[in-house]
Design a protein around this motif. Structure first.
Motif, PDB file in Angstrom:
ATOM      1  N   GLY A  44       0.792  -1.232  -0.059  1.00 29.20           N
ATOM      2  CA  GLY A  44       0.051  -0.021  -0.067  1.00 29.20           C
ATOM      3  C   GLY A  44       0.690   1.242  -0.030  1.00 29.20           C
ATOM      4  N   ARG A  45       2.305   1.348  -0.272  1.00 32.17           N
ATOM      5  CA  ARG A  45       3.046   2.312  -0.054  1.00 32.17           C
ATOM      6  C   ARG A  45       2.814   3.220  -1.399  1.00 32.17           C
ATOM      7  NH1 ARG A  45       5.655   5.472   3.369  1.00 32.17           N
ATOM      8  NH2 ARG A  45       7.421   6.755   2.416  1.00 32.17           N
ATOM      9  N   PHE A  46       2.581   4.458  -1.158  1.00 33.20           N
ATOM     10  CA  PHE A  46       2.454   5.385  -2.493  1.00 33.20           C
ATOM     11  C   PHE A  46       3.469   5.360  -3.539  1.00 33.20           C
ATOM     12  CE2 PHE A  46       5.056   8.039   0.017  1.00 33.20           C
ATOM     13  CZ  PHE A  46       5.271   9.098  -0.692  1.00 33.20           C
ATOM     14  N   LEU A  47       3.114   5.476  -4.655  1.00 33.98           N
ATOM     15  CA  LEU A  47       4.139   5.442  -5.961  1.00 33.98           C
ATOM     16  C   LEU A  47       3.958   6.979  -6.498  1.00 33.98           C
ATOM     17  CD1 LEU A  47       3.532   2.060  -7.364  1.00 33.98           C
ATOM     18  CD2 LEU A  47       5.661   2.645  -6.172  1.00 33.98           C
ATOM     19  N   THR A  48       5.189   7.486  -6.944  1.00 36.85           N
ATOM     20  CA  THR A  48       5.516   8.861  -7.500  1.00 36.85           C
ATOM     21  C   THR A  48       6.315   8.636  -8.804  1.00 36.85           C
ATOM     22  OG1 THR A  48       7.121   9.953  -6.375  1.00 36.85           O
ATOM     23  CG2 THR A  48       4.785  10.016  -5.213  1.00 36.85           C
ATOM     24  N   GLN A  49       6.492   9.609  -9.348  1.00 34.28           N
ATOM     25  CA  GLN A  49       7.230   9.709 -10.618  1.00 34.28           C
ATOM     26  C   GLN A  49       8.758   9.903  -9.969  1.00 34.28           C
ATOM     27  OE1 GLN A  49       6.712  12.948 -13.695  1.00 34.28           O
ATOM     28  NE2 GLN A  49       4.635  12.976 -13.090  1.00 34.28           N
ATOM     29  N   ARG A  50       8.794  10.071  -8.705  1.00 32.77           N
ATOM     30  CA  ARG A  50      10.356   9.922  -8.144  1.00 32.77           C
ATOM     31  C   ARG A  50      10.900   8.543  -8.438  1.00 32.77           C
ATOM     32  NH1 ARG A  50       6.964  12.169  -4.235  1.00 32.77           N
ATOM     33  NH2 ARG A  50       7.455  14.213  -3.444  1.00 32.77           N
ATOM     34  N   LEU A  51       9.994   7.612  -8.387  1.00 32.65           N
ATOM     35  CA  LEU A  51      10.488   6.173  -8.753  1.00 32.65           C
ATOM     36  C   LEU A  51      10.040   5.830  -9.936  1.00 32.65           C
ATOM     37  CD1 LEU A  51      11.484   3.468  -7.508  1.00 32.65           C
ATOM     38  CD2 LEU A  51       9.141   2.748  -6.943  1.00 32.65           C
ATOM     39  N   LEU A  52       8.991   6.240 -10.551  1.00 35.64           N
ATOM     40  CA  LEU A  52       8.451   5.831 -11.647  1.00 35.64           C
ATOM     41  C   LEU A  52       8.075   6.887 -12.863  1.00 35.64           C
ATOM     42  CD1 LEU A  52       5.982   3.061 -10.339  1.00 35.64           C
ATOM     43  CD2 LEU A  52       8.151   2.958 -11.346  1.00 35.64           C
ATOM     44  N   PRO A  53       8.810   7.636 -13.260  1.00 31.37           N
ATOM     45  CA  PRO A  53       8.752   8.763 -14.089  1.00 31.37           C
ATOM     46  C   PRO A  53       7.510   8.511 -15.240  1.00 31.37           C
ATOM     47  CG  PRO A  53      11.089   8.180 -13.953  1.00 31.37           C
ATOM     48  CD  PRO A  53      10.394   7.382 -13.420  1.00 31.37           C
ATOM     49  N   GLN A  54       7.323   7.458 -15.758  1.00 33.89           N
ATOM     50  CA  GLN A  54       6.223   6.934 -16.543  1.00 33.89           C
ATOM     51  C   GLN A  54       4.926   7.154 -16.014  1.00 33.89           C
ATOM     52  OE1 GLN A  54       8.244   4.857 -15.284  1.00 33.89           O
ATOM     53  NE2 GLN A  54       7.741   2.709 -15.115  1.00 33.89           N
ATOM     54  N   LEU A  55       4.779   7.553 -14.593  1.00 34.43           N
ATOM     55  CA  LEU A  55       3.338   7.899 -14.041  1.00 34.43           C
ATOM     56  C   LEU A  55       2.755   9.230 -14.597  1.00 34.43           C
ATOM     57  CD1 LEU A  55       3.531   7.053 -10.140  1.00 34.43           C
ATOM     58  CD2 LEU A  55       1.343   6.901 -11.757  1.00 34.43           C
ATOM     59  N   GLY A  56       3.831   9.911 -15.186  1.00 37.09           N
ATOM     60  CA  GLY A  56       3.461  11.197 -15.703  1.00 37.09           C
ATOM     61  C   GLY A  56       2.806  11.153 -16.862  1.00 37.09           C
ATOM     62  N   ARG A  57       2.910  10.010 -17.471  1.00 42.23           N
ATOM     63  CA  ARG A  57       2.281   9.709 -19.102  1.00 42.23           C
ATOM     64  C   ARG A  57       0.856   9.374 -18.810  1.00 42.23           C
ATOM     65  NH1 ARG A  57       6.224   8.842 -22.866  1.00 42.23           N
ATOM     66  NH2 ARG A  57       4.710   9.654 -24.254  1.00 42.23           N
ATOM     67  N   ILE A  58       0.253   9.126 -17.645  1.00 44.66           N
ATOM     68  CA  ILE A  58      -0.862   8.737 -17.465  1.00 44.66           C
ATOM     69  C   ILE A  58      -1.970  10.105 -17.467  1.00 44.66           C
ATOM     70  CG2 ILE A  58      -2.858   7.465 -16.060  1.00 44.66           C
ATOM     71  CD1 ILE A  58      -0.684   5.726 -15.101  1.00 44.66           C
ATOM     72  N   SER A  70     -11.495   8.435 -16.162  1.00 46.32           N
ATOM     73  CA  SER A  70     -10.954   7.721 -17.336  1.00 46.32           C
ATOM     74  C   SER A  70      -9.596   8.076 -17.258  1.00 46.32           C
ATOM     75  CB  SER A  70     -11.500   8.947 -18.673  1.00 46.32           C
ATOM     76  OG  SER A  70     -10.678  10.019 -18.792  1.00 46.32           O
ATOM     77  N   LEU A  71      -8.947   6.919 -17.872  1.00 45.09           N
ATOM     78  CA  LEU A  71      -7.475   6.665 -17.802  1.00 45.09           C
ATOM     79  C   LEU A  71      -6.810   6.486 -19.304  1.00 45.09           C
ATOM     80  CD1 LEU A  71      -7.001   4.227 -14.946  1.00 45.09           C
ATOM     81  CD2 LEU A  71      -6.653   6.602 -14.746  1.00 45.09           C
ATOM     82  N   ARG A  72      -6.016   7.159 -19.595  1.00 44.85           N
ATOM     83  CA  ARG A  72      -5.425   6.794 -21.059  1.00 44.85           C
ATOM     84  C   ARG A  72      -3.837   6.990 -20.728  1.00 44.85           C
ATOM     85  NH1 ARG A  72      -7.705  10.997 -25.145  1.00 44.85           N
ATOM     86  NH2 ARG A  72      -9.407   9.452 -25.048  1.00 44.85           N
ATOM     87  N   ALA A  73      -3.218   6.370 -21.560  1.00 40.22           N
ATOM     88  CA  ALA A  73      -1.613   6.258 -21.453  1.00 40.22           C
ATOM     89  C   ALA A  73      -1.139   5.709 -22.970  1.00 40.22           C
ATOM     90  CB  ALA A  73      -1.115   5.311 -20.522  1.00 40.22           C
ATOM     91  N   PRO A  74      -0.066   6.219 -23.313  1.00 46.97           N
ATOM     92  CA  PRO A  74       0.523   5.562 -24.529  1.00 46.97           C
ATOM     93  C   PRO A  74       0.632   3.811 -24.702  1.00 46.97           C
ATOM     94  CG  PRO A  74       1.896   7.251 -23.861  1.00 46.97           C
ATOM     95  CD  PRO A  74       0.834   7.135 -22.769  1.00 46.97           C
ATOM     96  N   GLY A  75       0.014   3.356 -25.649  1.00 46.01           N
ATOM     97  CA  GLY A  75       0.079   1.862 -25.830  1.00 46.01           C
ATOM     98  C   GLY A  75      -0.892   1.171 -24.980  1.00 46.01           C
TER      99      GLY A  75
END
Length: 269
Positions: A44-58, A70-75
């Motif tokens: 349940g630990r929160f995730l951010t772009q600090r660890l996963l920059p691709q979050l910013g593509r969602i 609504s959720l949209r992301a490349p591919g």
């Protein structure tokens, strides 16, 4: 004259920005801002772009009058996620030092974010009734925050960004700093000296400066990190205090109402 020159919200914490012309301010900040978050499935630990920059593509956007996201992301195929009930499928999550129980958005949403991010994740949502208390060193009991790191709102002066860009030697995107409110017409870093302001009819307390992290080195459009660690490297040269690089001011609103780009900003204190 100082005025509100831009408004942004981020329906999904660390997700793609959403520019606005007007928005209602509710008890937690901008209506719909940072009400969704991706967490590790295992703990349940929160995730951010600090660890996963691709979050910013969602790209997460409210739909159906706030009853779905609504959720949209490349591919990825688009996905519509209904807002879960306040007491449905509660999941324990942790964001910094706060632990809380919030509704899980279900298996379809979890599968979607897990596939895109390449790790087992869950998507959770925070209703107003389950929001966190803002640090009482800066806030009154009962003043609450959504899934933002610590405060409901972040303000940055356009002149402050312009001054930083000049020092770095290239234009920097304001969205590297993920503000909610951008103001124009003030001197660089004038916001450092503000204690109370009024925008339109709404009043705000300036709680504390915002400490910046590696997230500011991520291009908000491509998700790529700056090889030269800018703008953190330059901020360290002239905006460091007690080991923290400061840029922007955290705000707490006193009341609810409407905000609109172009509104005058009055410095009360």
């Amino acid at each position: 004259m100082i005025s509100l020159s831009a408004l942004y919200r981020y329906p999904l914490k660390s997700g793609k920005f959403e520019p606005l012309q007007d928005i209602r301010l509710d008890a937690l900040g901008l209506e719909g801002d940072r009400r969704w978050m991706v967490v590790e499935e295992s703990n349940g630990r929160f995730l951010t772009q600090r660890l996963l920059p691709q979050l910013g593509r969602i790209e997460a956007r409210w739909q159906d009058g706030g009853r779905a996201l609504s959720l949209r992301a490349p591919g990825m195929p688009d996905l519509l996620v209904p807002v879960p009930g306040m007491d449905e499928q509660l999941r324990g999550v942790t964001i910094w030092r706060d632990s809380l129980q919030v509704p899980d958005a279900g298996d379809a949403a979890a599968k979607w974010v897990s596939e895109f991010l390449g790790r087992p994740c869950r998507l959770v949502q925070i209703p107003e009734q389950r929001a966190r208390q803002v640090d009482t060193a800066y806030a009154e009991p009962g003043e609450r925050v959504h899934f933002a790191d610590g405060f409901p709102l972040l303000l940055i002066g356009q002149a402050s960004l312009d001054g930083l860009s000049a020092r770095v030697g290239r234009p920097l995107e304001m969205l590297r700093f993920r503000p909610n409110l951008v103001v124009s017409g003030s001197e660089p870093f004038a916001e450092d000296g503000w204690k109370r302001i009024r925008i339109g009819t709404l009043e705000f307390r300036v709680a504390k400066p915002c400490s910046r992290c590696i997230l500011t080195t991520i291009d908000p459009y491509t998700g790529e990190r700056s090889a030269d660690r800018e703008p953190l490297a330059t901020l360290k040269s002239y905006r460091e205090k007690d080991g923290e690089m400061l840029f922007g001011q955290n705000l707490i609103a006193e009341g609810v109402g409407e905000l609109r780009v172009g509104m005058p900003v009055e410095i009360l204190e």
